[in-house]
Structure formats: structure tokens, C-alpha cells
Design an enzyme around this catalytic site. Structure first.
Site, PDB file in Angstrom:
ATOM      1  N   GLY A  12       0.809  -1.070   0.021  1.00  0.00           N
ATOM      2  CA  GLY A  12       0.075  -0.153  -0.019  1.00  0.00           C
ATOM      3  C   GLY A  12       0.832   1.146  -0.011  1.00  0.00           C
ATOM      4  N   VAL A  55      -2.552  -7.287  -3.068  1.00  0.00           N
ATOM      5  CA  VAL A  55      -2.175  -8.266  -2.013  1.00  0.00           C
ATOM      6  C   VAL A  55      -3.343  -9.457  -1.628  1.00  0.00           C
ATOM      7  CG1 VAL A  55      -0.443  -6.432  -0.928  1.00  0.00           C
ATOM      8  CG2 VAL A  55      -3.003  -6.576  -0.154  1.00  0.00           C
ATOM      9  N   SER A 133      -4.975  -0.723  13.660  1.00  0.00           N
ATOM     10  CA  SER A 133      -5.934   0.107  13.806  1.00  0.00           C
ATOM     11  C   SER A 133      -6.456   0.456  15.284  1.00  0.00           C
ATOM     12  CB  SER A 133      -7.052   0.465  12.947  1.00  0.00           C
ATOM     13  OG  SER A 133      -7.858   1.611  13.039  1.00  0.00           O
ATOM     14  N   TYR A 146     -14.081  -3.997   9.440  1.00  0.00           N
ATOM     15  CA  TYR A 146     -12.597  -3.219   9.390  1.00  0.00           C
ATOM     16  C   TYR A 146     -12.181  -3.442  10.737  1.00  0.00           C
ATOM     17  CZ  TYR A 146      -9.155   0.153   9.123  1.00  0.00           C
ATOM     18  OH  TYR A 146      -7.878   0.945   9.017  1.00  0.00           O
ATOM     19  N   ALA A 148     -12.871  -5.864  12.709  1.00  0.00           N
ATOM     20  CA  ALA A 148     -12.438  -7.292  12.764  1.00  0.00           C
ATOM     21  C   ALA A 148     -11.276  -7.690  12.145  1.00  0.00           C
ATOM     22  CB  ALA A 148     -13.678  -8.056  12.448  1.00  0.00           C
ATOM     23  N   ILE A 179      -4.870   9.576  11.182  1.00  0.00           N
ATOM     24  CA  ILE A 179      -3.737  10.396  10.758  1.00  0.00           C
ATOM     25  C   ILE A 179      -4.327  11.026   9.465  1.00  0.00           C
ATOM     26  CG2 ILE A 179      -2.504   8.310   9.659  1.00  0.00           C
ATOM     27  CD1 ILE A 179       0.030  10.113   9.779  1.00  0.00           C
ATOM     28  N   THR A 229       1.641  -6.040  20.352  1.00  0.00           N
ATOM     29  CA  THR A 229       0.829  -4.694  19.852  1.00  0.00           C
ATOM     30  C   THR A 229       0.838  -3.665  20.562  1.00  0.00           C
ATOM     31  OG1 THR A 229      -0.817  -6.350  18.758  1.00  0.00           O
ATOM     32  CG2 THR A 229      -1.633  -4.314  18.892  1.00  0.00           C
TER      33      THR A 229
END
Length: 236
Positions: A12, A55, A133, A146, A148, A179, A229
Site C-alpha cells: 500500500g 495483495v 488500527s 474493518y 475485525a 492520521i 501490539t
């Protein structure tokens, strides 16, 4: 030039956080490979190799890594940044939009991590860093799929960390907050502002906030840090 001699792959990489990260690694001396679904015609940076790779498509990923093998022979650091976001309430979310997020965000991260590890095992060194995220922790309405997928890639990294540990490959996740990017521009600003206001550190993320944690995970000195994380902004 902390990354001089390193081969870094960013997915990305055409825009947003991926472009910021690609430029960061280039500025620190790395050779950078950028995967994006469309040709990156604007990328004329020294040391940067753009490749058109979807991807979420196993055949496209296989072709991309074959090019990486032929041209570079290895990869040292992988940033799984590519993601798709469709924010809609569950009852009106089209199945196609949900599948698109699953393919890009989860399957894509799995495929790229797997192929990268096959190259990393030859040199017995590697860093795989997933861009997660705050949605995975905050679970905002409208982001069921998203959020999940972002929770899933942290679990994916944790399991792969165990599988790849003997190869000296670490796998970690950075959970970023909002951001200013094209992706964020898809969402109503007032709703994002309300989420940010509720954070312990109530401000938008900056590029430097992201670079700080990515550099930590990618460091030679972080070989004993894996399956972790880190969330920005005080999210937990």
C-alpha cells in the site's frame, strides 16, 4: 542512515501511511520495494522499486515476490500496510465490500507475510510489522468488518511470531490512531474528532509517531520483542 543495506517492502505504498513509510525508509538508506494495486507512475525516487501487486490476490502476490527474488534475492523488513476501509452499519454493508476488506486486510497480510518469511529464512533475520488500527480496540459503530480485520492481523502476527521465531523473524503490530490521509477522508470528520477527543492523548497521529514505533520494531536491538501490539494515543 540506520537502514543502509536493508531491503524493505511496504505494501500500500502508493499513498497515505504507506507512502510516508516508504519515504522514511528511503531517507534512512534502505532499498524500498513498494507494492500497490496500481502502477505508481509518480514514484521516481532513487532506491525505490514500485511493483503493481494486489495483495488480496494470491497469484499477484506470487508474481510480485518472484520479481523481488530475481531483483533483490532477499527482503529484510516488511510493513503490511495495505488495507481497504468501507465504513457502514452492518445491516447495510454490501457483501462485496465486506469481502474486499477481508481479502485485502487479512488475506493480503497473510500472503505477504508468508512469502516474505520464505525469503527471510535464508538469511535467518527478518522483521514483519503489521499496521493495525485503533478500531480493533475501540470497536466503533460502522466499522464491524474493518475493526475485525485489524484485530485479526494482530492475532495473525502473534501466531506467526511463534512459527517464525526459530528463524530469527519477529512479527509485531502497530495500532495507529487517526492520521490525515486519503483513507481517513472517506469518514465524517466530526465523528473522527469525537473519537480522538475520547483518547487519553486527544490528538491526531503524526508521521513521526508512526515512525517511532516502526523503527523500534525494525531495530536490530528488538530481536527479543515479538508477538506484541502497540497502540498509539493511549488506546488499549
Amino acid at each position: 542512515m540506520k537502514y543502509e543495506g536493508k531491503i524493505v517492502l511496504v505494501t500500500g505504498a502508493r499513498r497515505g501511511v504507506g507512502r510516508l513509510l516508504a519515504e522514511h525508509f528511503l531517507n534512512q538508506g534502505a532499498q524500498v520495494i513498494g507494492f500497490s494495486r496500481h502502477e505508481d507512475d509518480e514514484a521516481q525516487l532513487p532506491g525505490y522499486t514500485p511493483l503493481a501487486v494486489d495483495v488480496g490476490d494470491p497469484e499477484s502476490v506470487a508474481r510480485g515476490f518472484e520479481q523481488v527474488r530475481k531483483q533483490f534475492g532477499r527482503v529484510d523488513i516488511v510493513i503490511n500496510n495495505a488495507a481497504v476501509l468501507t465504513s457502514q452499519y452492518a445491516m447495510i454493508m454490501p457483501a462485496g465490500a465486506a469481502k474486499g476488506m477481508l481479502d485485502a486486510n487479512i488475506l493480503g497480510t497473510f500472503l505477504v507475510s508468508r512469502e516474505a518469511a520464505k525469503l527471510m529464512r535464508k538469511s535467518k533475520w527478518g522483521r514483519i510489522i503489521n499496521i493495525g488500527s485503533m478500531a480493533a480496540s475501540l470497536e466503533p459503530m460502522g466499522d464491524s468488518i474493518y475493526a475485525a480485520t485489524k484485530a485479526a492481523i494482530a492475532t495473525l502476527a502473534n501466531v506467526m511470531a511463534k512459527e517464525f521465531a526459530a528463524l530469527n523473524i519477529t512479527c509485531n503490530t502497530l495500532g495507529i490512531t487517526a492520521i490525515e490521509t486519503d483513507m481517513l477522508g472517506q469518514l465524517p470528520k466530526d465523528k473522527i474528532d469525537a473519537v480522538i477527543a475520547g483518547l487519553p492523548l486527544p490528538r491526531y497521529a503524526t508521521a513521526e509517531d508512526i515512525f517511532n514505533v516502526v523503527d523500534f520494531f525494525a531495530s536490530e536491538r528488538s530481536g527479543y520483542v515479538t508477538a506484541q501490539t502497540v497502540f498509539l494515543g493511549g488506546v488499549n
